[in-house]
Each structure stands twice: as C-alpha cells, then as structure tokens.
Design an enzyme around this catalytic site. Structure first.
Site, PDB file in Angstrom:
ATOM      1  N   SER A 127      42.330  82.545   6.324  1.00  0.00           N
ATOM      2  CA  SER A 127      42.421  81.293   5.138  1.00  0.00           C
ATOM      3  C   SER A 127      43.067  80.417   5.345  1.00  0.00           C
ATOM      4  O   SER A 127      42.705  79.471   6.500  1.00  0.00           O
ATOM      5  CB  SER A 127      42.987  82.216   3.626  1.00  0.00           C
ATOM      6  OG  SER A 127      42.414  81.381   2.610  1.00  0.00           O
TER       7      SER A 127
ATOM      8  N   HIS B  33      36.463  87.777   0.969  1.00  0.00           N
ATOM      9  CA  HIS B  33      37.679  87.288   1.748  1.00  0.00           C
ATOM     10  C   HIS B  33      38.751  87.972   2.285  1.00  0.00           C
ATOM     11  O   HIS B  33      39.820  88.503   1.574  1.00  0.00           O
ATOM     12  CB  HIS B  33      38.448  86.161   0.756  1.00  0.00           C
ATOM     13  CG  HIS B  33      39.021  85.322   1.515  1.00  0.00           C
ATOM     14  ND1 HIS B  33      38.732  84.260   2.231  1.00  0.00           N
ATOM     15  CD2 HIS B  33      40.254  84.703   1.217  1.00  0.00           C
ATOM     16  CE1 HIS B  33      39.400  83.422   2.534  1.00  0.00           C
ATOM     17  NE2 HIS B  33      40.590  83.661   2.129  1.00  0.00           N
TER      18      HIS B  33
ATOM     19  N   ASP C 266      31.878  85.965   1.515  1.00  0.00           N
ATOM     20  CA  ASP C 266      33.079  85.404   1.117  1.00  0.00           C
ATOM     21  C   ASP C 266      32.835  84.248  -0.041  1.00  0.00           C
ATOM     22  O   ASP C 266      32.245  83.275   0.454  1.00  0.00           O
ATOM     23  CB  ASP C 266      33.776  84.798   2.336  1.00  0.00           C
ATOM     24  CG  ASP C 266      35.414  84.560   2.077  1.00  0.00           C
ATOM     25  OD1 ASP C 266      35.422  84.042   0.897  1.00  0.00           O
ATOM     26  OD2 ASP C 266      36.048  84.286   2.893  1.00  0.00           O
TER      27      ASP C 266
END
Length: 652
Positions: A204, A341, A310
């Site tokens: 991320s 995610h 995601d």
C-alpha cells in the site's frame, strides 16, 4: 490498452554482476575488511543468530526542510543486522520498508507497530522480514517517513518529503548522505556494514514509496516489491474528475502524522488542501505525485503484487505502472490474486516466502538461482488455484474493439463486433443508490438506472488480460454527470469474497513461524484461509469519470444540457477468463454507489450507440472473440446474482 513490450533490461548475466560486485567491494573496502565469498549453492541459509543481531537507530538527513524550522529534517531509521557478519567485516545487503504507519496504524494482518526497549533501542520490528532474512545474511531497515513516529518534518502524501525520506536512506546506505546517532545531535553514524545493495518492499503506502523512489533512478536500489501500491496519487482520489473517496490527502496526512508534527506542519496541510481541490482537476500537486511519467528512470527490477479485486488501490495503478515499465524495458514479475487489498503473506504464504527469498537472493546477493528466468506472471484463477504465464499480458493478447447495440428488448442490448446503426441510442437515469452489483443482477431486465449490453453464451473460454477502455458519446440532461462502465462475467462461480471484512481472507487462531524470534519479536503469525462466496455474476473491471472533464485538459466545467460529449473511461487492469457457457457484459451507468461520489445533479443520459465502443485486451484477439461467440454451447448461464459492493473508505 495493450502496449507493446520491449525486452526486459538484463544487460549482464547474474554471474558477471556478482563478479563485478565482488571486485568493486574489494576496491572500496577499508583496509583489513574481510570480504564475503562469492555465493555458493542456490540460496542463503540461516547461519546468523537472530538473538545476537545488532539493533540500532540512526537519523538520516533528508536535505529537506518541510517544517520550515531552518534545519534539514531527519528521518528515524531502525536497523537490525547480523552481528557475526559485522564482527567478521562482512558487508550485507539491505531489505528496506519505508512507512508512515509504524506508530499510528501498524503493519500486516495483525497491525504490528514498532516497539523499543527501556533505553530506546528498537526491539520489535513489524512483519517477518527481520525474523526470516537477518539470519540469512541481510540487514532489515525500517524507515519512519517524515512527520511520522520519531522523524522530523511533515507528511506530504507522496510528495517530495515522502520520497526524499526514503531516497535519502538509500543514499546514506551508499555513502552519499549523512546519518546521525541521535535525532538532534552531531555524532555521525555511517553504514560501512552494508554492500549498498537495497531492495525496497511494502504494501500500500509503503509500496507506493518504493515505486516513487525507484522512479528517481537512485543508485543502489536494486529491486522493489510493491504490493497493492499506488502509481499516481491523483488516480487514488479521482477517476478522470470523479471523486473516489470522501476526503483528500489532507485527511490521510492528519491520520498518520505524529502529534507533534501536526502542530508544526500547518503550512503543508494547507498546501494539501489548496493543491488538491475536490472538483477533480489535475493540478501541479498531482503532477508531482505521478510516478508513471518517470518510469523511464527506473533501474531496479520490479516484483509487483496486486489484488484483482482491490477496491482501495485499484488495479489501474498496477496496470499503468506495469505498461510504463514494459515500455522502458524494466525487468519485472507479477502476482495477481483474486483478493482485495491483501498481502501475499496472507493468501499464499509458503509460496510467497519461498519466492521472495529467491528474488532477494538473486538481486541483492547475486545468486544465480534462475528466478529471473521463470514465468513472469502468477495469476489466481479461483480461490487458491494458480496459473502462470511466460510473459504478461500473454503474447497473443490483442486489443479488440467491441460495440454495443440495441437488442430486441428496450434497455437490454447486445455486445459484438458490428457497430450499431446510425441514430441508435440507449438511455439511463443516474440513481446514486445503485451499484455495479444491482446493475448486473438486472442485466436481462429493462431498468432505468443502467444500459446493459451482453454477448450470447460463449462457446469457448474468453480471456481478457490487461487494461480496457470504453469510449462514450453521451448527451446529459443536466449540467453535471458522473459515468461508470463495468465489465461483467455473467455466470455462476465460486470466488474469493473480496467484499468481506478480510477482502478475501479469514484470519485463524493458530500460527505458523517464519524464521527466528524472541520475547520482543515473534516470528509466528496467524494463519489465514480464503473466504469464498458462490455468485451468479462477477464484475472484474471498472472505470469511472466526471463528464465535465470530457476534453482531456485536466480541468472540468459545467455541461450544456442536451449537448453530446465524447469521453473515454479507462477501465482497471484485469486478468479474467469468461468460461464457455457464460456471457460477457458491458454496463454503462451513472454513480457506482460506494465507489464514487455522485455528481451535483442526477441526469438522464442518452448514449449514442454508433459512437460508443469498448477496446478490450483479448487473448487471441478478434479471432478468439469470433470463435467464442459463434456455435452452440450446452451450458445454460445461471440467473445473475452477486455480491453487494460495500462503501469502501480505506487508508492506502
């Protein structure tokens, strides 16, 4: 869209690189320093003590004064490295994770934070990298981005301060920047213990920083492993002018900054607010946070991981970054899962650790283990079922133009190769309460909130691999309009439940251990398993836009009701096989509830079908589509039903 790939940049063989690296190490090492022998065997092994490892903190000068206090900001760097290597004078490479989350939010599935002993020395290093790799002859370096945890400076959400926080540490590890033993003192700290070979990794925000640092071309960064990472911050918050989340970068900054940084960084906060208006316009702030345009600077190899479902950091980020890397001949590899995610440690743990180990051994230690010659892509086809591709997208992938047309029932159209007759139209009225699952469930019924177009049941499997685009000519009834386009597989399947809390995984109570640990830092992590759902349809690619940004200038404006506008919606990268017996659908609608914010009005929209098309990356191209849509099939498609899409507000 499919972009032709240049050959990956592999100018020298690994053995030659290892030999040159060894020669350079001898030439630059201080007198009397012992040198590591050339790699033997196929992998590094755990020969160093984790308990005896050196644990230390260093503050690195970023040469940026973001908080305006008249001195350069220093970022906190926590290091763990094998003591025996240091005592023998052997230098070690570095695995580095630069993050803003080490004190506010934690890392990994168990939200681990950094911990320190009574003397302030680092004790607990989040994630398993230290436990697994330090005994194998690596140092692990965890960097607090500027404005977070123990670092000076200010968070600027992907801007110069963020990027320089990590780049300066790479420079320090290679003798080009200054480090200090304390946050404010003058005692120098050097990194003579490292070879200078750095691999950055992170999920991320952390992976985003890895992308950004690689795009600077910094020397010494040998590889990056971005997991669910952003490639352009504009595309995190907007899709061609349509706002994707209820907030801007200032909100994220406020969440991750240390309490003391909030007090000294008000000017930076104002810049984030003023430079990122919620009208969706592209500004200088966003241009400075677009790493795709600098992909030509990347020297490091790239091992990307992304969840195909995601909905936080959408696959548009992976797709445009991957295409740019391919265009510039960057050596690369990818894993694409069916999760959201999620870190690969939590959906394919054993295979992931083994592959990552071999990847770092090759690029940081010089082992000739063949990892760079293996298939480029691993793709999850169904929960825990994986396939590989020698290159990605597959070499026979061709951009193919499909066209919507009116069907025998109003509002239920067809999708094929022939353009619609002149004057043919479809209509819908934006309903901000409906989402892509609602549209898909009603695909065979005329409903006011969407226009749907469907192929016949396929006689053969049809694979889409890459990024798609939908070009629309539409006429709105009001001065504003948001548009959505989604690709749907209409047919029954068992999928990872990416809309569940774990976005496709469930965390169990028992643990598996990866490396060595101690009382302050366990090497054992809770196991996970796939959460599954049986569905009647699967949305596998999405794109959105604000029609006011139709002209491509990056600046939006009001629409003239009754006037036609032409706009292209970029659909996120996908790799999906629509099986024989299923149907492929294109749906065009307004607000995708929970994923984009509605426009200021709720327009009625007329779609000019003659001037509307979808360009899809099909394996086998035009011929494959023709074969799949002609001839009979014995499989009857199931009645569409699917998963509700939740409202997702995430921290990247």
């Amino acid at each position: 869209m499919i972009r032709r790939q240049r050959d990956a940049r592999i100018p020298w063989t690994p053995l030659v690189l290892a030999a040159v690296a060894a020669l350079v190490a001898v030439l630059v090492s201080p007198p009397g320093a012992a040198q590591a022998a050339p790699p033997r065997g196929k992998e590094s092994t755990p020969v160093y003590s984790y308990d005896r490892a050196i644990r230390e903190s260093v503050w690195v000068d970023t040469r940026v004064d973001a908080d305006g206090d008249g001195r350069s900001d220093r970022v906190a760097v926590d290091v763990i490295r094998p003591r025996e290597a240091a005592e023998a004078g052997r230098r070690v490479p570095v695995i580095m994770d630069a993050s803003p989350y080490y004190s506010c939010c934690g890392r990994g599935n168990e939200s681990q934070k950094k911990t320190y002993d009574a003397q302030g020395k680092p004790a607990g290093f989040p994630l398993y990298y230290d436990n697994y790799f330090v005994p194998r002859g690596y140092a692990v370096v965890l960097v607090d981005l500027a404005g977070t945890n123990r670092s000076d400076g200010c968070v600027d959400i992907g801007g110069r301060s963020d990027v320089q926080s990590a780049k300066a540490v790479v420079d320090w590890l290679n003798g080009r920047a200054r480090g200090y033993a304390t946050r404010a003192g003058s005692e120098p700290a050097t990194a003579g213990w490292t070879t200078g070979a750095v691999g950055m990794i992170g999920k991320s925000y952390d992976g985003t920083v890895a992308n950004a640092v690689a795009a600077t071309g910094v020397e010494g960064l040998k590889t990056i492993v971005p997991i669910g990472a952003i490639s352009s911050w504009y595309d995190y918050y907007f899709a061609r002018g349509a706002a994707l989340y209820d907030g801007g970068p200032d909100g994220l900054s406020d969440r991750i900054e240390s309490p003391e940084a909030r007090g000294r960084c008000q000017a930076v906060q104002r810049e984030l607010v003023e430079g990122a208006p919620r009208n969706g316009d592209r500004t200088a702030l966003w241009e400075a946070r677009d790493y795709v345009k600098d992909a030509g600077n990347v020297r490091a190899s790239v091992f990307a991981v992304h969840g195909l479902q995601d909905l936080n950091v959408r696959t548009k980020h992976f797709g445009q970054w991957w295409d740019a890397l391919a265009e510039n001949g960057v050596e690369r590899k990818v894993w694409l899962s069916r999760a959201g995610h999620v870190d690969p440690f939590d959906f394919r743990r054993e295979a992931w650790v083994t592959t990552l180990h071999r990847w770092f051994d090759h690029y940081l230690l010089g082992y000739d283990n063949g990892v760079e010659r293996e298939p480029m892509a691993d793709v999850e086809r169904a929960p825990d079922q994986w396939s590989t591709d020698r290159v990605w997208p597959p070499r026979d992938t061709r951009t193919t133009t499909l066209r919507p047309a009116a069907g025998p029932v109003a509002g239920v159209g067809t999708l094929g190769l022939k353009p619609a007759p002149r004057g043919a139209t479809a209509e819908f009225t934006d309903d901000p309460g409906l989402n892509e699952s609602d549209w898909s469930a009603s695909i065979d019924r005329s409903t006011p909130g969407k226009a749907g177009f469907v192929t016949p049941p396929l006689s053969r499997d049809l694979r889409l691999a890459g990024s798609s685009a939908v070009r629309l000519t539409v006429t709105p009834s009001t001065a504003s309009a948001h548009l959505s386009a989604v690709l749907v597989d209409l047919g029954p399947a068992e999928i990872r439940d990416y809309t569940s809390r774990g976005e496709g995984i469930r965390t169990l109570d028992d643990r598996t251990c990866w490396g060595s640990g101690n009382a302050a830092d366990s090497a054992c992590y809770k196991r996970t398993e796939a959460t599954k759902a049986k569905v009647g349809h699967t949305v596998f690619s999405r794109g959105w836009a604000d029609l006011g940004h139709w002209d491509g200038s990056g600046k939006g404006g009001p629409l003239t009701p009754g006037k036609p506008y032409t706009i292209t919606l970029d659909l996120a990268a996908a790799d999906h096989v629509v099986p024989a017996g299923h149907r492929l659908a294109l749906i065009i609608a307004g607000t995708d509830a929970g994923l984009i914010e509605p426009a200021s009005t709720t327009p009625h929209v007329t779609v000019d079908l003659r001037r509307t098309s979808a360009t899809l990356p099909l394996a086998g191209g035009y011929a494959a589509f023709t074969r799949a849509t002609t001839g009979g099939t014995r499989t009857k498609p199931a009645s569409p039903r699917g998963l509700d899409v939740p409202s997702l507000l995430h921290v990247p």
